[in-house]
Scaffold this motif. Structure first.
Motif, mmCIF file in Angstrom:
data_model
loop_
_atom_site.group_PDB
_atom_site.id
_atom_site.type_symbol
_atom_site.label_atom_id
_atom_site.label_comp_id
_atom_site.label_asym_id
_atom_site.label_seq_id
_atom_site.Cartn_x
_atom_site.Cartn_y
_atom_site.Cartn_z
ATOM 1 N N VAL A 142 0.834 -1.194 0.000
ATOM 2 C CA VAL A 142 0.000 0.000 0.000
ATOM 3 C C VAL A 142 0.868 1.243 0.000
ATOM 4 O O VAL A 142 0.571 2.231 -0.664
ATOM 5 C CB VAL A 142 -0.945 -0.036 1.219
ATOM 6 C CG1 VAL A 142 -1.643 1.284 1.378
ATOM 7 C CG2 VAL A 142 -1.952 -1.136 1.038
ATOM 8 N N GLN A 183 -11.804 -5.367 1.766
ATOM 9 C CA GLN A 183 -10.879 -4.237 1.727
ATOM 10 C C GLN A 183 -11.517 -3.006 1.089
ATOM 11 O O GLN A 183 -12.276 -3.106 0.133
ATOM 12 C CB GLN A 183 -9.613 -4.616 0.944
ATOM 13 C CG GLN A 183 -8.726 -5.617 1.646
ATOM 14 C CD GLN A 183 -8.371 -5.197 3.048
ATOM 15 O OE1 GLN A 183 -7.943 -4.087 3.274
ATOM 16 N NE2 GLN A 183 -8.586 -6.090 4.005
ATOM 17 N N ASP A 211 -9.393 -0.499 0.167
ATOM 18 C CA ASP A 211 -8.285 0.083 -0.567
ATOM 19 C C ASP A 211 -7.935 -0.879 -1.699
ATOM 20 O O ASP A 211 -7.731 -2.065 -1.476
ATOM 21 C CB ASP A 211 -7.115 0.260 0.413
ATOM 22 C CG ASP A 211 -5.910 0.878 -0.233
ATOM 23 O OD1 ASP A 211 -5.458 0.345 -1.267
ATOM 24 O OD2 ASP A 211 -5.389 1.880 0.287
ATOM 25 N N LYS A 270 -4.585 -2.725 -1.332
ATOM 26 C CA LYS A 270 -4.605 -3.718 -0.264
ATOM 27 C C LYS A 270 -5.332 -4.969 -0.731
ATOM 28 O O LYS A 270 -4.907 -6.085 -0.438
ATOM 29 C CB LYS A 270 -5.292 -3.127 0.967
ATOM 30 C CG LYS A 270 -4.368 -3.143 2.158
ATOM 31 C CD LYS A 270 -4.987 -2.624 3.403
ATOM 32 C CE LYS A 270 -3.943 -2.749 4.495
ATOM 33 N NZ LYS A 270 -4.101 -1.809 5.557
ATOM 34 N N TYR A 328 -4.770 6.152 -9.724
ATOM 35 C CA TYR A 328 -4.193 6.862 -8.586
ATOM 36 C C TYR A 328 -3.466 8.121 -9.043
ATOM 37 O O TYR A 328 -3.559 9.177 -8.419
ATOM 38 C CB TYR A 328 -3.230 5.951 -7.812
ATOM 39 C CG TYR A 328 -2.620 6.621 -6.607
ATOM 40 C CD1 TYR A 328 -3.351 6.772 -5.433
ATOM 41 C CD2 TYR A 328 -1.322 7.121 -6.640
ATOM 42 C CE1 TYR A 328 -2.819 7.402 -4.335
ATOM 43 C CE2 TYR A 328 -0.783 7.756 -5.543
ATOM 44 C CZ TYR A 328 -1.538 7.891 -4.393
ATOM 45 O OH TYR A 328 -1.005 8.525 -3.305
ATOM 46 N N THR A 332 -6.161 8.842 -4.995
ATOM 47 C CA THR A 332 -6.771 8.059 -3.928
ATOM 48 C C THR A 332 -6.901 6.622 -4.414
ATOM 49 O O THR A 332 -7.026 6.379 -5.616
ATOM 50 C CB THR A 332 -8.154 8.597 -3.520
ATOM 51 O OG1 THR A 332 -8.718 7.694 -2.564
ATOM 52 C CG2 THR A 332 -9.089 8.719 -4.712
ATOM 53 N N ARG A 333 -6.811 5.705 -3.457
ATOM 54 C CA ARG A 333 -6.958 4.298 -3.811
ATOM 55 C C ARG A 333 -8.240 3.719 -3.220
ATOM 56 O O ARG A 333 -8.484 2.532 -3.291
ATOM 57 C CB ARG A 333 -5.750 3.507 -3.312
ATOM 58 C CG ARG A 333 -4.461 3.849 -4.003
ATOM 59 C CD ARG A 333 -3.340 3.000 -3.440
ATOM 60 N NE ARG A 333 -3.275 3.159 -1.994
ATOM 61 C CZ ARG A 333 -2.393 3.948 -1.390
ATOM 62 N NH1 ARG A 333 -1.496 4.589 -2.075
ATOM 63 N NH2 ARG A 333 -2.393 4.065 -0.091
ATOM 64 N N GLU A 334 -9.045 4.580 -2.595
ATOM 65 C CA GLU A 334 -10.308 4.143 -2.016
ATOM 66 C C GLU A 334 -11.209 3.611 -3.117
ATOM 67 O O GLU A 334 -11.456 4.308 -4.114
ATOM 68 C CB GLU A 334 -10.997 5.337 -1.348
ATOM 69 C CG GLU A 334 -10.408 5.732 -0.021
ATOM 70 C CD GLU A 334 -10.873 4.814 1.087
ATOM 71 O OE1 GLU A 334 -12.093 4.598 1.185
ATOM 72 O OE2 GLU A 334 -10.018 4.296 1.819
#
Lengths: 486, 489
Positions: free
Chosen positions: A230, A289, A291, A294, A344, A349-351
């Motif tokens: 991450v 998850q 993310d 992740k 990204y 953001t990786r949400e």
């Protein structure tokens, strides 16, 4: 045999490139040129490779550093494919960080080039101490890559990565020293012939297991991986997933199986037990998850559990399948991390929740992402299928229950990957922040094109990858059988 | 009985150093404090001459002055290492001393006197020589530690060093007297004969006690736990170049003395002293790793790191065969260069003319001084023993000898050693993290001392993988030296 020291050249080219960067700057072009040169060398290596022998090829042997070890290189089919994989992924990593890395570019490229040299060193070492040196030295550049260019919790992640993997490895060093003192040689081919007593095999096996299980990583010592992934920059994740994780599997293949066959048979329950837990548990963890990185990191742990299951089936299909699974995972999860990197770079953001409906504005991206999602799920025709299928086949011979649990893992894998894809790509594009997002640039298409080609190549015509493995794996199976109790 | 001329020939290097020190003193008296730079460079020349004399000494084991003094392969090897460390320590201090107005010309002279003592220590063949040479070294070091006499910390360091050093000398002397009382001789060869004769029955308790006191006295000098208490304070308080010297040459010399005493004098009692050394080793490695974790001062941290390193070297001493002693000697060489390199880095890290000693102020060094940061990073990884740097090979040979020796206690010690080395890596990583990952608003001074830069570059190249080319010759030389020591036992 080939007299040109091509393996040494492949180790030295990235080092020379990093020296050039240190002296003259111009990091991007120099790094790209260096890694491309190495890729060309890797292709030459493959073309000159003799598929019809299990012996080590392209060997070099120099004893100029005292009596402790010798500079002994050489490869068989297993090592050759992993070297080609490393050399293939490296230029893509450099391209992937072309624009996203802004600070301390020179140091970044140097770290990657040094990594490449060390990885090729790991896969081509035929001296146990030389192997250890390359194996451990990779920690230094990776520590810096995570720590300097990583995300918010990079410092925690870099420390965890370094200390975890170091702790695993020092015990292996002691085991190696014991093997040297018993057998009187540091040469890996000679050590493969040496028969260690059954009770010492167990301790040695456990010491090696401590190291490789952490590198692999196996449940429950996998926790460094999601953190490291991450926080690492995109290219760092690609190298980590693509090549570094293969060191653990390679270690099992090169040391644990052929050198301690008795212990491998006796302690196979550890491997199967932990792998089965990993397949189910990490797949479930991946499901929840938030993310993206992740999630893919946990999927790596699950895929690596397939690899360990395949390796310890002790039959041709299982072992070949797990090597193919390693290669496929290197390509696919590397590509998936690149896919995450694409969005990204745009949104920072990786949400998963921050995305949705990307297909409306990024059709090319949606297609690319879909191909790799399918490959990760193991759809027939993609690279993921062949490895998974062979592993399941091999596992069925070894134990029905293991293959049953592994098959459940395949289903769960499909669940979390497809759900991820659905949440990110499909649906209506409702979020304002995504309204202006742009599709893949030419550079990104150039990165993905070879990856897609390889995914289909491995899926449709796996024979070109299985052929070099035939003889070495057959020899390995035989080595594990001789001391085997069954 | 050897002739007078031969006696003199064998102590030629020591005579050179002693006469050199007198000569430097004369020049210094006439030229005043401004002569520091000149004297330092003359000192380097003297070390060079002494080193040449060492290399032309015969390779065999020869004794002089009624067996008070011995020269053999071990002594020659260690002397060359010590002279190198002293020469480097002399010149790296010039800039530091001049800038801080402590450019006293006595500095290189005191180092040379200490070196004379160390040179005799590694050649000691009698408890008398042992004590006299140790005191010659120590007295010079006490003065060096407090050479910055206007500075309270430096004075404190000197005083502390002196008081605890005197205590350890007392213990050592008490041990010597016990040994003499029960064995009837102070000569190492005589002791060995006497102790060998009583090998059949359990050793006389008095001799054992004496031996333990002697070991404790030397353990003070190498700062092995639990006799390490002075080390962090003295390292922190002394001016940085002095700390660099204290951490390098005297450690090598004291380790050499330890080898001499254990193998030459008490070689017959190896079963007894092995346990003591193993405990010292385990404690040193443990404390060196754990105590350094909480340090904020970089010199204190390096002090604990040196305690840990002595612990690793002691594993090799405890094993006590050819391989392990050669491993110890290799360890000492690599440790000496790495330590000096680390202090060269500490010397180079300045802000507004002041030495940076608080680690947290090193933030951003990698951005502002990338080359220095890179060198320090390599050196720290080498101290941590991460391959492919030289520090790894130092530990490698030690652990190899321990594993080859076998047996449960030694294996456990090796396992303990690798585990503590992982813990130790954490604090080295912390410094690297501060240099590379943390930000800093303030700039650092540019390093402007050419000599220090050249030496730093050279030592960094040595600890880098390029140093591998020295592994072969180093191993061969250390093996020869080790054979000289064990062959005589």
């Amino acid at each position: 045999m080939y007299s040109f020291p091509i393996l040494t050249t492949m180790i030295l080219v990235p080092l020379a490139a990093s020296l050039l960067i240190l002296l003259f700057g111009n990091a991007r072009m120099t790094a790209l040129a260096g890694t491309l040169t190495n890729f060309v060398l890797a292709v030459i290596l493959w073309m000159n490779f003799d598929n019809n022998t299990a012996a080590f090829q392209f060997t070099e042997n120099l004893s100029i550093f005292g009596t402790a070890f010798s500079y002994h290189l050489g490869i068989d089919g297993i090592a050759m494919l992993l070297i080609v994989l490393s050399a293939f992924l490296m230029p893509l990593c450099i391209l992937a960080s072309w624009e996203s890395i802004e600070k301390r570019l020179n140091e970044y490229m140097i770290a990657f080039l040094v990594m490449e040299a060390l990885m090729i060193g790991v896969f081509s070492s035929l001296d146990i101490i030389l192997f250890y040196v390359f194996f451990e030295a990779g920690l230094i550049p990776m520590y810096l890559i995570i720590g300097v260019w990583g995300g918010a919790r990079r410092i925690y992640a870099s420390f965890k990565f370094f200390l975890y993997t170091l702790l695993g490895s020092v015990l292996m060093l002691l085991a190696m020293l014991y093997m040297i003192s018993k057998s009187g040689t540091t040469s890996i081919p000679e050590l493969m012939e040496y028969k260690f007593a059954a009770h010492t095999q167990m301790w040695l096996w456990l010491a090696f297991f401590a190291s490789f299980a952490v590198k692999m990583p196996m449940w429950p010592v996998h926790t460094w991986l999601p953190d490291a992934h991450v926080e690492a920059p995109t290219a760092g994740s690609v190298v980590l997933a693509g090549v570094l994780l293969k060191m653990g599997g390679y270690g099992f293949l090169r040391f644990s199986l052929p050198m301690f066959p008795q212990a491998s048979h006796d302690l196979v329950w550890i491997i199967f037990g932990l792998s089965m837990v990993a397949v189910i548990y990490t797949s479930l963890v991946a499901l929840v998850q938030q993310d993206m990185k992740k999630l893919i990191a946990y999927s790596s742990v699950a895929h690596m559990a397939f690899v360990t299951i395949g390796l310890f089936t002790f039959n041709q299909q299982g072992i070949q399948g797990s090597i193919l699974q390693m290669l496929s995972h290197g390509i696919v999860s590397g590509a998936l991390f690149l896919c995450v990197g694409v969005v990204y770079d745009r949104m920072h953001t990786r949400e998963i929740a921050a995305y949705g409906g990307l297909v409306n504005r990024m059709p090319a991206y949606a297609l690319v992402f879909m191909i790799f999602t399918m490959a990760s799920v193991g759809l027939p025709g993609t690279s993921g299928f062949v490895g998974e299928f062979l592993v399941l086949l091999g596992a069925y011979h070894a134990s029905t229950w293991v293959s049953f649990v592994a098959a459940i893992g395949v289903i769960l894998g499909a669940a979390y990957m497809l759900w991820l894809y659905w949440r990110v790509i499909f649906g209506a594009l409702t979020k304002d922040s995504l309204k202006t997002i742009t599709d893949l640039s030419l550079r990104e298409k150039v990165i993905f094109a070879p990856l897609i080609a390889v995914v289909f190549w491995m899926g449709i015509y796996p024979a070109s990858f299985l052929k070099p493995l035939d003889k070495p794996v057959a020899k390995l199976v035989q080595q594990t059988r001789i001391g085997g109790a069954r | 009985m050897e002739s007078f001329g031969q006696n003199i020939f064998l102590v030629h290097p020591e005579i050179t150093l002693a006469v050199g020190a007198m000569l430097l003193l004369m020049i210094g008296v006439f030229r005043g404090d401004g002569a520091l730079k000149l004297l330092s460079w003359i000192a380097v020349a003297v070390y060079g001459v002494a080193a040449v004399f060492v290399t032309i000494l015969p390779a065999d084991r020869l004794t002089a002055f009624n067996d008070l003094f011995v020269t053999d392969g071990t002594a020659r090897f260690l002397k060359l290492v010590i002279y190198t460390a002293s020469a480097i320590s002399s010149v790296i201090a010039i800039a530091y001393l001049q800038r801080r107005n402590i450019n006293r010309f006595e500095y290189p002279i005191l180092i040379m006197l200490a070196t004379t003592g160390m040179s005799m220590m590694v050649s000691a063949n009698d408890l008398i020589t042992l004590y006299v040479s140790l005191e010659l070294q120590s007295l010079a070091l006490y003065v060096l530690a407090s050479i910055h006499r206007d500075n309270a910390k430096s004075t404190e360091a000197g005083l502390k060093y002196f008081v605890l050093g005197a205590l350890s000398s007392g213990l050592l002397l008490y041990g010597c007297s016990l040994v003499y009382g029960f064995a009837g001789t102070t000569n190492f060869e005589g002791l060995r004969t006497v102790l060998h004769a009583t090998l059949e029955q359990p050793p006389v308790i008095g001799v054992l006690f004496g031996m333990i006191f002697v070991i404790v006295g030397i353990a003070f000098k190498i700062s092995a736990v639990p006799f390490h208490m002075w080390t962090p304070d003295v390292y922190e308080g002394s001016p940085t170049p002095v700390t660099a010297f204290l951490a390098s040459a005297p450690k090598v010399a004291a380790m050499g003395l330890m080898l001499r005493v254990l193998f030459d004098a008490f070689g017959g009692l190896s079963e007894q002293w092995r346990q003591i050394i193993m405990i010292l080793s385990a404690l040193s490695m443990g404390l060196g790793a754990v105590a350094a974790l909480g340090q904020t001062d970089i010199k204190r941290l390096l002090a604990y790191s040196s305690i840990g390193h002595i612990g690793y070297a002691l594993i090799g001493v405890a094993v006590g065969n050819h391989e392990s002693i050669s491993a110890v000697l290799i360890y000492l060489v690599i440790y000496m260069f790495t330590t000096l390199a680390s202090f060269l880095c500490v010397l180079a890290m300045q802000r507004n003319g002041d030495q940076i000693e608080d680690m947290s102020e090193l933030g951003g060094l990698a951005v502002r001084q990338p080359k220095l940061a890179l060198a320090f990073t390599l050196i720290l990884f080498s101290l941590a023993g991460v391959p492919p740097l030289m520090g790894f090979w130092a530990k490698f040979y030690i652990f190899k000898s321990a594993i080859e020796f076998g047996g449960l206690p030694m294996t456990l010690l090796a396992v303990w050693g690798v585990l503590t080395s992982v813990i130790a890596t954490a604090y080295y990583l912390r410094i690297i993290k501060i240099m590379w990952f943390d930000k800093s608003s303030q700039d650092f001074d540019k390093p402007d001392y050419l000599v220090n830069d050249v030496l730093l570059t050279a030592t960094t190249l040595f600890v880098s993988p390029l140093g591998w080319i020295f592994l072969g010759p180093l191993q061969a030389a250390a093996m020869l030296a080790a054979r000289a020591l064990i062959g005589s036992a």
